[in-house]
Design a protein around this motif. Structure first.
Motif, PDB file in Angstrom:
ATOM      1  N   VAL A  13       0.867  -1.174   0.000  1.00 11.71           N
ATOM      2  CA  VAL A  13       0.000   0.000   0.000  1.00 11.71           C
ATOM      3  C   VAL A  13       0.899   1.218   0.000  1.00 11.71           C
ATOM      4  CG1 VAL A  13      -1.693   1.341   1.326  1.00 11.71           C
ATOM      5  CG2 VAL A  13      -1.896  -1.152   1.188  1.00 11.71           C
ATOM      6  N   VAL A  14       0.592   2.176  -0.876  1.00 10.11           N
ATOM      7  CA  VAL A  14       1.390   3.396  -0.956  1.00 10.11           C
ATOM      8  C   VAL A  14       0.466   4.602  -0.943  1.00 10.11           C
ATOM      9  CG1 VAL A  14       1.547   3.205  -3.473  1.00 10.11           C
ATOM     10  CG2 VAL A  14       3.195   4.609  -2.264  1.00 10.11           C
ATOM     11  N   GLY A  15       0.793   5.560  -0.091  1.00  8.86           N
ATOM     12  CA  GLY A  15       0.034   6.799  -0.014  1.00  8.86           C
ATOM     13  C   GLY A  15       0.458   7.738  -1.126  1.00  8.86           C
ATOM     14  N   VAL A  16      -0.510   8.225  -1.900  1.00  4.85           N
ATOM     15  CA  VAL A  16      -0.202   9.106  -3.029  1.00  4.85           C
ATOM     16  C   VAL A  16      -1.072  10.354  -2.936  1.00  4.85           C
ATOM     17  CG1 VAL A  16      -0.159   9.334  -5.536  1.00  4.85           C
ATOM     18  CG2 VAL A  16       0.413   7.137  -4.486  1.00  4.85           C
ATOM     19  N   GLU A 108      -5.915   2.198   8.034  1.00  2.68           N
ATOM     20  CA  GLU A 108      -6.972   1.242   7.688  1.00  2.68           C
ATOM     21  C   GLU A 108      -6.634   0.493   6.402  1.00  2.68           C
ATOM     22  OE1 GLU A 108     -10.168  -1.081   8.084  1.00  2.68           O
ATOM     23  OE2 GLU A 108      -9.498   0.381   9.583  1.00  2.68           O
ATOM     24  N   ALA A 109      -6.146   1.201   5.400  1.00  2.07           N
ATOM     25  CA  ALA A 109      -5.837   0.567   4.115  1.00  2.07           C
ATOM     26  C   ALA A 109      -4.706  -0.453   4.234  1.00  2.07           C
ATOM     27  CB  ALA A 109      -5.469   1.625   3.073  1.00  2.07           C
ATOM     28  N   SER A 110      -3.810  -0.242   5.174  1.00  4.46           N
ATOM     29  CA  SER A 110      -2.650  -1.142   5.301  1.00  4.46           C
ATOM     30  C   SER A 110      -2.869  -2.254   6.322  1.00  4.46           C
ATOM     31  CB  SER A 110      -1.405  -0.339   5.677  1.00  4.46           C
ATOM     32  OG  SER A 110      -1.548   0.248   6.961  1.00  4.46           O
ATOM     33  N   ARG A 111      -4.095  -2.382   6.795  1.00  8.72           N
ATOM     34  CA  ARG A 111      -4.375  -3.374   7.849  1.00  8.72           C
ATOM     35  C   ARG A 111      -3.889  -4.779   7.483  1.00  8.72           C
ATOM     36  NH1 ARG A 111      -6.693  -2.596  12.184  1.00  8.72           N
ATOM     37  NH2 ARG A 111      -7.763  -0.720  11.517  1.00  8.72           N
ATOM     38  N   ASP A 112      -4.081  -5.227   6.258  1.00  4.48           N
ATOM     39  CA  ASP A 112      -3.632  -6.564   5.865  1.00  4.48           C
ATOM     40  C   ASP A 112      -2.547  -6.494   4.787  1.00  4.48           C
ATOM     41  OD1 ASP A 112      -5.228  -5.653   3.817  1.00  4.48           O
ATOM     42  OD2 ASP A 112      -6.382  -7.496   3.607  1.00  4.48           O
ATOM     43  N   ALA A 113      -1.840  -5.377   4.733  1.00  6.12           N
ATOM     44  CA  ALA A 113      -0.779  -5.215   3.738  1.00  6.12           C
ATOM     45  C   ALA A 113       0.531  -5.810   4.216  1.00  6.12           C
ATOM     46  CB  ALA A 113      -0.580  -3.725   3.436  1.00  6.12           C
ATOM     47  N   VAL A 115       3.409  -4.305   3.408  1.00  4.52           N
ATOM     48  CA  VAL A 115       4.190  -3.119   3.755  1.00  4.52           C
ATOM     49  C   VAL A 115       3.413  -1.873   3.346  1.00  4.52           C
ATOM     50  CG1 VAL A 115       5.499  -3.140   1.583  1.00  4.52           C
ATOM     51  CG2 VAL A 115       6.500  -2.040   3.570  1.00  4.52           C
ATOM     52  N   LEU A 116       3.593  -0.805   4.086  1.00  6.20           N
ATOM     53  CA  LEU A 116       3.034   0.509   3.770  1.00  6.20           C
ATOM     54  C   LEU A 116       4.191   1.403   3.358  1.00  6.20           C
ATOM     55  CD1 LEU A 116       0.851   2.750   3.767  1.00  6.20           C
ATOM     56  CD2 LEU A 116       1.300   3.024   6.232  1.00  6.20           C
ATOM     57  N   VAL A 117       4.039   2.093   2.227  1.00  3.73           N
ATOM     58  CA  VAL A 117       5.087   2.984   1.724  1.00  3.73           C
ATOM     59  C   VAL A 117       4.541   4.400   1.682  1.00  3.73           C
ATOM     60  CG1 VAL A 117       6.714   3.425  -0.148  1.00  3.73           C
ATOM     61  CG2 VAL A 117       5.951   1.082   0.294  1.00  3.73           C
ATOM     62  N   VAL A 118       5.271   5.316   2.292  1.00  2.00           N
ATOM     63  CA  VAL A 118       4.899   6.726   2.278  1.00  2.00           C
ATOM     64  C   VAL A 118       6.114   7.559   1.894  1.00  2.00           C
ATOM     65  CG1 VAL A 118       3.008   6.535   3.949  1.00  2.00           C
ATOM     66  CG2 VAL A 118       5.330   6.962   4.765  1.00  2.00           C
ATOM     67  N   GLY A 119       5.866   8.741   1.410  1.00  2.00           N
ATOM     68  CA  GLY A 119       6.941   9.660   1.063  1.00  2.00           C
ATOM     69  C   GLY A 119       7.074  10.740   2.110  1.00  2.00           C
ATOM     70  N   THR A 120       8.076  11.581   1.904  1.00  5.12           N
ATOM     71  CA  THR A 120       8.247  12.746   2.769  1.00  5.12           C
ATOM     72  C   THR A 120       8.003  13.982   1.930  1.00  5.12           C
ATOM     73  OG1 THR A 120      10.601  12.876   2.287  1.00  5.12           O
ATOM     74  CG2 THR A 120       9.964  11.618   4.245  1.00  5.12           C
ATOM     75  N   ARG A 121       7.696  15.049   2.594  1.00  6.79           N
ATOM     76  CA  ARG A 121       7.419  16.289   1.871  1.00  6.79           C
ATOM     77  C   ARG A 121       8.362  17.388   2.280  1.00  6.79           C
ATOM     78  NH1 ARG A 121       1.088  17.360   1.356  1.00  6.79           N
ATOM     79  NH2 ARG A 121       1.814  18.556  -0.400  1.00  6.79           N
ATOM     80  N   GLY A 122       9.392  17.159   3.085  1.00  3.51           N
ATOM     81  CA  GLY A 122      10.295  18.156   3.647  1.00  3.51           C
ATOM     82  C   GLY A 122      10.203  19.550   3.060  1.00  3.51           C
ATOM     83  N   HIS A 123      10.242  20.557   3.913  1.00  7.12           N
ATOM     84  CA  HIS A 123      10.120  21.955   3.473  1.00  7.12           C
ATOM     85  C   HIS A 123      11.373  22.722   3.891  1.00  7.12           C
ATOM     86  CE1 HIS A 123       5.942  21.307   2.476  1.00  7.12           C
ATOM     87  NE2 HIS A 123       5.797  20.722   3.632  1.00  7.12           N
ATOM     88  N   GLY A 124      12.477  22.475   3.224  1.00  6.97           N
ATOM     89  CA  GLY A 124      13.696  23.200   3.544  1.00  6.97           C
ATOM     90  C   GLY A 124      14.709  22.321   4.233  1.00  6.97           C
ATOM     91  N   ALA A 125      15.874  22.875   4.496  1.00  6.07           N
ATOM     92  CA  ALA A 125      16.998  22.108   5.023  1.00  6.07           C
ATOM     93  C   ALA A 125      16.692  21.480   6.377  1.00  6.07           C
ATOM     94  CB  ALA A 125      18.234  23.003   5.134  1.00  6.07           C
TER      95      ALA A 125
END
Length: 161
Positions: A13-16, A108-113, A115-125
């Motif tokens: 499952v990947v959050g997009v 909830e979506a990853s309950r039976d996954a 692996v769950l994959v998410v990204g980062t959104r970093g805002h600056g150094a």
């Protein structure tokens, strides 16, 4: 931990959300799906804006036509198409758009996954070294292993939680 995931089967499952970080996460998921003998499910969350701002004359920005679900679906489909054009894969990606806070939707979506994959959104150094609130929540509370993929321009390796 990431190496331990390679021999498993199941669903990734990947959050997009259309951000560069979420597209990096989707690229990671697609690259590893074949090795894991897994399917990929891209999930987008949407929610109505908080109402407390209305009393001060603030109106939240509305998607075209005011349909939050359709807007989220469009962003998701476009992101999946963009990423699939960038990578060489035959892995099918199923998509789901779900109303709710992104962290809760992903839990909830990853309950039976597998692996769950998410990204980062970093805002600056400085902020870039910290996890965002959604990825932080997922790392702490997900019912399965979590891989946090930095934006592709960050050059860092994924973090497994």
């Amino acid at each position: 931990m990431v190496d331990q995931l390679v021999d498993e089967t199941g669903r990734i499952v990947v959050g997009v959300d259309g951000s560069a970080g979420s597209e990096a996460a989707l690229r990671w998921a697609l690259a590893h799906a074949r090795q894991m003998n897994a399917s990929v499910e891209a999930v987008a969350a949407w929610q109505y804006p908080d109402m407390y701002g209305y009393s001060w004359g603030y109106l939240p920005s509305m998607p075209d036509g005011g349909d939050f679900s359709a807007s989220a679906e469009k962003v998701l489909e476009e992101a999946v198409a963009r990423v699939k054009d960038q990578v060489s894969t035959t892995t099918a990606v199923t998509t789901r758009v779900i109303e709710g806070h992104p962290a809760q939707v992903l839990m909830e979506a990853s309950r039976d996954a597998r692996v769950l994959v998410v990204g980062t959104r970093g805002h600056g150094a400085f902020a870039g070294v910290l996890l965002g609130s959604v990825s932080q929540h997922c790392v702490q509370h997900a019912p399965c292993p979590v891989v946090v993929v930095p934006r592709s321009d960050a050059g860092d390796a994924p973090v497994a939680g």
